[in-house]
Design an enzyme around this catalytic site. Structure first.
Site, mmCIF file in Angstrom:
data_model
loop_
_atom_site.group_PDB
_atom_site.id
_atom_site.type_symbol
_atom_site.label_atom_id
_atom_site.label_comp_id
_atom_site.label_asym_id
_atom_site.label_seq_id
_atom_site.Cartn_x
_atom_site.Cartn_y
_atom_site.Cartn_z
ATOM 1 N N CYS A 154 0.839 -1.199 0.000
ATOM 2 C CA CYS A 154 0.000 0.000 0.000
ATOM 3 C C CYS A 154 0.879 1.256 0.000
ATOM 4 C CB CYS A 154 -0.956 -0.032 1.183
ATOM 5 S SG CYS A 154 -2.330 1.132 1.033
ATOM 6 N N HIS A 189 -3.479 -5.329 0.138
ATOM 7 C CA HIS A 189 -2.922 -5.847 1.401
ATOM 8 C C HIS A 189 -2.972 -7.375 1.379
ATOM 9 C CE1 HIS A 189 -2.658 -2.074 3.850
ATOM 10 N NE2 HIS A 189 -3.543 -1.668 2.952
ATOM 11 N N GLU A 196 -1.607 -9.450 3.240
ATOM 12 C CA GLU A 196 -1.538 -10.058 4.572
ATOM 13 C C GLU A 196 -2.909 -10.472 5.106
ATOM 14 O OE1 GLU A 196 -1.604 -5.507 5.432
ATOM 15 O OE2 GLU A 196 -0.915 -6.892 3.868
#
Length: 630
Positions: A467, A594, A596
């Site tokens: 990001c 993102h 994750e």
């Protein structure tokens, strides 16, 4: 909105469904209708319920769920916050799932914010983003990772959401002139929300789950949680004794001088809970060391809980041991007995979970990862990034050794103001095997991040920018390679004429909450030869979650690519840059999304896996094996 919902076409969709509520809900869950206000969703659910036929009611909804009532497990906390209610709730879900039951989760946050989107990471940890764009508490990330489910924004209930829905009803005149009060209107709204969300499938199967685990945030006695306590008391009464189980998480401290395990704080916490109308069926006691038998006996005597139902969650090497702790203390048996599910549950199968926990304990080799961020003072600010690194490292038989670097300590000003911190930060960066710059907002520390990205690029150190980290790499490349000295983001310098990162045209300039580009979206890959395509094993697209309001300026793409920075992933319009790579570098990847948030213990994020493989010099071999299908 209601006019549309009541069209013959919508009613027909309900009546013709062979599963009534469930298939109609499934049809609307992914649509824009599902993102409407909660009362509108409630109307959808009501329509479904009232149009179910007798035939539908006799259809088995799933192999594990017939006509049984929803079972609820409520997890509350006492004495102090931060005891690990989220991990406890997740672990209870894991053990119940291992018994063959389907599990869903709800997190109640008593704060007045509508969601977690505008809260500081320093105060509340990271903002976890869901597929549907919900910005929620980080505990929902724990639920998704532990239970391998996909939750919705409605699985996170806040005081702000409840009050908002009640006030909207009052303004429409739904209460028919009555005085709107906390009881019954707020409490009814809470109960209705819980019961409606509990039946939403979150595991990819049809039909509602068997058990809904509810975590009540904060501690018992907090003034802001009182309406929720009362609503949950009413819920426990309405669903019946066999359908409600309360697990109270409390602290058993040890005073340094005396060295005795003290039960008095827990006694007072349970007494407060009982005064509010709720009775704990199980106690989950947090302590540094295992509980002594006489401690359990005292708790049982004064808290009115059987000794067999007093669980000890003491400190463990890693949180994956918590479900095993619960299993070893027969927590599943106590919960199943309370919920009258012993006859259909199977013995818990946690072989994979045990192997995962023990594998991590036995790892000896590690990899040093430099995490250059803004909020390193509170590691929960990057909780999902830390978990994704853990998942990737374990897949590579490594332990993650994360070196936290405050980005501002790398800046030139720091050399004058705090020379020791500056020198230590640079030494840590140079000793790391790879560099990760995570997301964030605001201009503090940006210059340090740019220096970290430049160091990684010039020294062939594996780099992953997420990001903001991707935008940082664009700014650094524009300054250092293109020679645009004032290249910057519109977020950090609105006056510069060289914006290489700009505010997205559709973004709001007046409202902050829920105005970013949020949720799971497709990123179309431009070439099958890029590292990202090879890691994901998909030459066409990747589907990841987003949370940003700035993007790379499309007008500078040509100049950047001409100098070697390739944008290998774009959105479906082709105008928004999603993934960048530097082909001349071993691993230099920036992503606007993102990755994750979708990483799981047994399914690490492909990008994080590639990042760790590159840091250990094994990426090329992995890609060769992966491409050959070995």
């Amino acid at each position: 909105m209601y006019k549309y919902l009541l069209t013959p076409k919508s009613l027909s969709a309900v009546r013709s469904s062979s599963l009534g509520l469930l298939r109609f809900r499934s049809k609307f869950a992914g649509s824009k209708l599902w993102n409407c206000s909660f009362p509108a969703r409630t109307l959808i659910q009501t329509l479904c319920l009232h149009t179910e036929t007798e035939e539908n009611r006799h259809i088995s909804q799933s192999p594990s769920h017939t006509d049984r009532a929803m079972k609820y497990v409520l997890v509350t906390g006492g004495v102090v916050s931060g005891l690990g209610k989220g991990v406890t709730a997740s672990s209870i879900g894991v053990v119940l799932k291992a018994c063959g039951l389907r599990v869903t989760s709800i997190k109640i946050d008593p704060y007045l914010n509508t969601d977690a989107g505008t809260m500081s990471p320093f105060e509340h940890g990271e903002v976890f983003v869901l597929d549907d764009g919900g910005e929620v508490d980080l505990d929902l990330g724990n639920y998704e990772r532990f239970l391998d489910v996909t939750l919705t924004r409605d699985n996170n209930i806040t005081t702000g959401k409840i009050f908002q829905s009640v006030i909207e009803k009052e303004r429409r005149g739904d209460y028919l002139g009555k005085t709107v009060q906390v009881v019954p209107h707020i409490t009814d709204a809470i109960k209705n929300w819980i019961e409606s969300v509990a039946v939403i499938p979150v595991d990819g199967q049809e039909g509602p789950a068997d058990v809904c685990v509810i975590e009540l945030g904060g501690t018992v006695g907090d003034i802001e949680s009182m309406p929720f306590i009362e609503a949950l008391r009413q819920l426990s009464f309405s669903v019946g004794h066999d359908n409600f189980c309360l697990v109270h998480v409390s602290l058993i401290p040890v005073l340094g001088v005396v060295g005795e395990q003290k039960t008095k704080p827990t006694q007072h916490s349970v007494r407060e809970l009982r005064a509010l109308g709720l009775t704990a069926h199980l106690l989950a006691c947090r302590s540094a060391q295992p509980l002594l038998e006489n401690t359990k006996e005292k708790l049982s005597q004064f808290c009115h809980v059987p000794a067999a139902n007093i669980l000890n969650i003491h400190d463990v090497p890693n949180i994956w041991h918590v479900p095993l702790l619960l299993r070893n203390q027969n927590a599943h048996h106590a919960v199943l007995k309370q919920l009258n599910l012993l006859s259909i549950a199977t013995p818990p199968d946690l072989q994979d979970w045990t192997k995962m926990a023990e594998t991590f304990d036995n790892l000896t080799n590690s990899v040093r990862i430099a995490m250059v961020g803004k909020y390193v003072g509170l590691t929960d600010s990057y909780l999902s990034v830390v978990k994704a690194l853990l998942h990737a490292c374990i897949a590579c038989s490594l332990k993650p050794s994360i070196d936290w670097i405050a980005a501002s300590d790398l800046e030139d000003d720091s050399a004058k103001l705090t020379p020791e911190a500056h020198a230590a930060a640079w030494e840590t960066l140079r000793n790391a095997a790879c560099v990760l710059v995570p997301g964030g907002f605001g201009d503090r520390g940006v210059r340090g991040m740019i220096l970290a990205a430049k160091y990684a690029r010039e020294n062939n150190i594996p780099y992953l920018g997420i990001c903001l980290g991707m935008q940082i790499s664009v700014i650094e490349f524009a300054r250092s390679v293109l020679g645009i000295e004032r290249a910057n983001s519109e977020e950090f310098d609105a006056q510069t004429s060289d914006h290489v990162v700009i505010f997205m045209p559709e973004g709001s300039t007046t409202h902050m909450g829920s105005t970013m580009r949020l949720g799971s979206r497709k990123t179309l890959l431009q070439t099958p030869d890029c590292i990202t395509a090879k890691l994901y094993g998909n030459p066409q697209y990747v589907d990841e979650r987003h949370r940003h309001r700035y993007e790379v300026n499309p007008q500078v793409i040509g100049a950047l690519e001409e100098k070697g920075l390739k944008f290998v992933g774009k959105d479906e319009t082709g105008n928004r840059m999603e993934i960048l790579e530097l082909p001349s570098h071993p691993f230099y990847v920036g992503v606007q999304f993102h990755p994750e948030f979708k990483s799981r213990p047994r399914r690490p994020s492909p990008l994080f896996l590639g990042f760790i493989l590159a840091a250990t010099g094994k990426l090329e071999a992995y890609l060769n094996i992966h491409q050959n299908g070995v």
